[in-house]
Design a protein around this motif. Structure first.
Motif, PDB file in Angstrom:
ATOM      1  N   GLU A 147      53.313  61.004  43.663  1.00  0.00           N
ATOM      2  CA  GLU A 147      53.397  61.852  42.474  1.00  0.00           C
ATOM      3  C   GLU A 147      54.806  62.410  42.306  1.00  0.00           C
ATOM      4  N   HIS A 148      55.431  62.829  43.382  1.00  0.00           N
ATOM      5  CA  HIS A 148      56.805  63.345  43.296  1.00  0.00           C
ATOM      6  C   HIS A 148      57.771  62.232  42.898  1.00  0.00           C
ATOM      7  N   THR A 149      57.510  61.015  43.331  1.00  0.00           N
ATOM      8  CA  THR A 149      58.336  59.883  42.919  1.00  0.00           C
ATOM      9  C   THR A 149      58.146  59.624  41.428  1.00  0.00           C
ATOM     10  N   ALA A 150      56.924  59.675  40.966  1.00  0.00           N
ATOM     11  CA  ALA A 150      56.635  59.452  39.542  1.00  0.00           C
ATOM     12  C   ALA A 150      57.271  60.535  38.679  1.00  0.00           C
ATOM     13  N   GLN A 151      57.363  61.745  39.202  1.00  0.00           N
ATOM     14  CA  GLN A 151      57.968  62.842  38.450  1.00  0.00           C
ATOM     15  C   GLN A 151      59.488  62.857  38.578  1.00  0.00           C
ATOM     16  N   GLY A 152      60.038  61.968  39.403  1.00  0.00           N
ATOM     17  CA  GLY A 152      61.487  61.844  39.524  1.00  0.00           C
ATOM     18  C   GLY A 152      62.142  62.787  40.512  1.00  0.00           C
ATOM     19  N   ARG A 153      61.371  63.419  41.361  1.00  0.00           N
ATOM     20  CA  ARG A 153      61.953  64.343  42.346  1.00  0.00           C
ATOM     21  C   ARG A 153      62.581  63.602  43.517  1.00  0.00           C
ATOM     22  N   ILE A 154      61.999  62.456  43.864  1.00  0.00           N
ATOM     23  CA  ILE A 154      62.585  61.652  44.942  1.00  0.00           C
ATOM     24  C   ILE A 154      62.739  60.215  44.437  1.00  0.00           C
ATOM     25  N   THR A 155      63.735  59.538  44.967  1.00  0.00           N
ATOM     26  CA  THR A 155      64.003  58.159  44.552  1.00  0.00           C
ATOM     27  C   THR A 155      63.064  57.208  45.297  1.00  0.00           C
ATOM     28  N   MET A 156      63.074  55.974  44.863  1.00  0.00           N
ATOM     29  CA  MET A 156      62.241  54.972  45.538  1.00  0.00           C
ATOM     30  C   MET A 156      62.694  54.771  46.983  1.00  0.00           C
ATOM     31  N   ASP A 157      63.997  54.824  47.218  1.00  0.00           N
ATOM     32  CA  ASP A 157      64.486  54.689  48.595  1.00  0.00           C
ATOM     33  C   ASP A 157      63.989  55.837  49.463  1.00  0.00           C
ATOM     34  N   GLU A 158      64.076  57.069  48.926  1.00  0.00           N
ATOM     35  CA  GLU A 158      63.571  58.224  49.667  1.00  0.00           C
ATOM     36  C   GLU A 158      62.063  58.108  49.883  1.00  0.00           C
ATOM     37  N   PHE A 159      61.367  57.655  48.857  1.00  0.00           N
ATOM     38  CA  PHE A 159      59.918  57.477  48.962  1.00  0.00           C
ATOM     39  C   PHE A 159      59.590  56.494  50.084  1.00  0.00           C
ATOM     40  N   ASN A 160      60.284  55.371  50.109  1.00  0.00           N
ATOM     41  CA  ASN A 160      60.030  54.365  51.152  1.00  0.00           C
ATOM     42  C   ASN A 160      60.342  54.899  52.543  1.00  0.00           C
ATOM     43  N   SER A 167      53.767  59.414  61.705  1.00  0.00           N
ATOM     44  CA  SER A 167      53.430  60.805  62.023  1.00  0.00           C
ATOM     45  C   SER A 167      52.067  60.892  62.694  1.00  0.00           C
ATOM     46  N   LYS A 168      51.994  61.830  63.654  1.00  0.00           N
ATOM     47  CA  LYS A 168      50.737  62.022  64.385  1.00  0.00           C
ATOM     48  C   LYS A 168      50.154  63.407  64.198  1.00  0.00           C
ATOM     49  N   THR A 169      50.982  64.385  63.844  1.00  0.00           N
ATOM     50  CA  THR A 169      50.486  65.765  63.757  1.00  0.00           C
ATOM     51  C   THR A 169      50.699  66.334  62.356  1.00  0.00           C
ATOM     52  N   TYR A 170      50.013  67.451  62.094  1.00  0.00           N
ATOM     53  CA  TYR A 170      50.187  68.135  60.818  1.00  0.00           C
ATOM     54  C   TYR A 170      51.622  68.616  60.635  1.00  0.00           C
ATOM     55  N   GLY A 171      52.272  69.024  61.705  1.00  0.00           N
ATOM     56  CA  GLY A 171      53.651  69.479  61.626  1.00  0.00           C
ATOM     57  C   GLY A 171      54.580  68.369  61.157  1.00  0.00           C
ATOM     58  N   GLU A 172      54.369  67.147  61.668  1.00  0.00           N
ATOM     59  CA  GLU A 172      55.200  66.014  61.238  1.00  0.00           C
ATOM     60  C   GLU A 172      54.933  65.677  59.770  1.00  0.00           C
ATOM     61  N   LEU A 173      53.686  65.796  59.342  1.00  0.00           N
ATOM     62  CA  LEU A 173      53.363  65.543  57.936  1.00  0.00           C
ATOM     63  C   LEU A 173      54.001  66.596  57.038  1.00  0.00           C
ATOM     64  N   ALA A 174      53.977  67.842  57.476  1.00  0.00           N
ATOM     65  CA  ALA A 174      54.524  68.932  56.666  1.00  0.00           C
ATOM     66  C   ALA A 174      56.023  68.767  56.442  1.00  0.00           C
ATOM     67  N   LYS A 175      56.734  68.233  57.421  1.00  0.00           N
ATOM     68  CA  LYS A 175      58.183  68.045  57.290  1.00  0.00           C
ATOM     69  C   LYS A 175      58.537  67.088  56.148  1.00  0.00           C
ATOM     70  N   LEU A 176      57.629  66.186  55.822  1.00  0.00           N
ATOM     71  CA  LEU A 176      57.909  65.190  54.779  1.00  0.00           C
ATOM     72  C   LEU A 176      57.906  65.783  53.377  1.00  0.00           C
ATOM     73  N   THR A 177      57.270  66.930  53.200  1.00  0.00           N
ATOM     74  CA  THR A 177      57.165  67.523  51.869  1.00  0.00           C
ATOM     75  C   THR A 177      57.713  68.943  51.792  1.00  0.00           C
ATOM     76  N   THR A 178      58.417  69.412  52.821  1.00  0.00           N
ATOM     77  CA  THR A 178      58.898  70.800  52.815  1.00  0.00           C
ATOM     78  C   THR A 178      59.905  71.066  51.700  1.00  0.00           C
ATOM     79  N   ASP A 179      60.684  70.069  51.289  1.00  0.00           N
ATOM     80  CA  ASP A 179      61.680  70.274  50.239  1.00  0.00           C
ATOM     81  C   ASP A 179      61.125  69.993  48.835  1.00  0.00           C
ATOM     82  N   LEU A 180      59.816  69.803  48.734  1.00  0.00           N
ATOM     83  CA  LEU A 180      59.182  69.485  47.458  1.00  0.00           C
ATOM     84  C   LEU A 180      58.195  70.585  47.069  1.00  0.00           C
ATOM     85  N   PRO A 181      58.053  70.872  45.771  1.00  0.00           N
ATOM     86  CA  PRO A 181      57.063  71.876  45.362  1.00  0.00           C
ATOM     87  C   PRO A 181      55.647  71.370  45.599  1.00  0.00           C
TER      88      PRO A 181
END
Length: 142
Positions: free
Chosen positions: A23-36, A45-59
């Motif tokens: 959804e953030h890629t579709a809205q243009g917040r991250i590029t396809m390279d960043e998405f990949n 990722s194995k833990t919730y903490g690792e998952l959270a790091k992937l979206t911390t800079d996104l609303p």
């Protein structure tokens, strides 16, 4: 019970984060390279903490309450429904084939014969035209 950052994440959790990244890629917040790149990290990722790091800079995105796209909101505004388009296509193909047959017969006989394809395409075309103009609109019923 709150999920701690050390708690193991499930496949469903990873799928949910992947949907958020899409959804953030579709809205243009991250590029396809960043998405990949993030998607690659996501499936490692194995833990919730690792998952959270992937979206911390996104609303935050609530995937259940996304705005409805205009094309999905009003299919009737785009023209006739697919069934009517198919009926008109069948009429056009049948009419074309009949005119080609008429032309071949006229050329091989050496004389223009009576335009009988009008009797094939005329009534059928009138019925289709009336159905297109006055027919039931599926969006009005729902």
């Amino acid at each position: 019970m709150a999920n701690s950052p050390e708690m193991r994440a499930s496949d469903a959790d990873r799928d949910r984060v992947a949907a958020i990244l899409r959804e953030h890629t579709a809205q243009g917040r991250i590029t396809m390279d960043e998405f990949n790149e993030r998607l690659e990290q996501l499936y490692k990722s194995k833990t919730y903490g690792e998952l959270a790091k992937l979206t911390t800079d996104l609303p935050d995105v609530d995937l259940r309450n996304l705005p409805v796209k205009a094309s999905a909101a009003a299919p009737a505004q785009r023209g006739m429904h697919s069934g009517m388009k198919a009926a008109w296509s069948a009429w056009a193909v049948a009419s074309g084939i009949n005119w080609v047959i008429w032309l071949i017969v006229s050329l091989t006989s050496g004389d223009l014969i009576y335009p009988w394809p009008l009797w094939v395409m005329g009534p059928w075309g009138v019925i289709l035209l009336l159905s297109s103009i006055f027919g039931n609109d599926h969006s009005k019923r729902s």
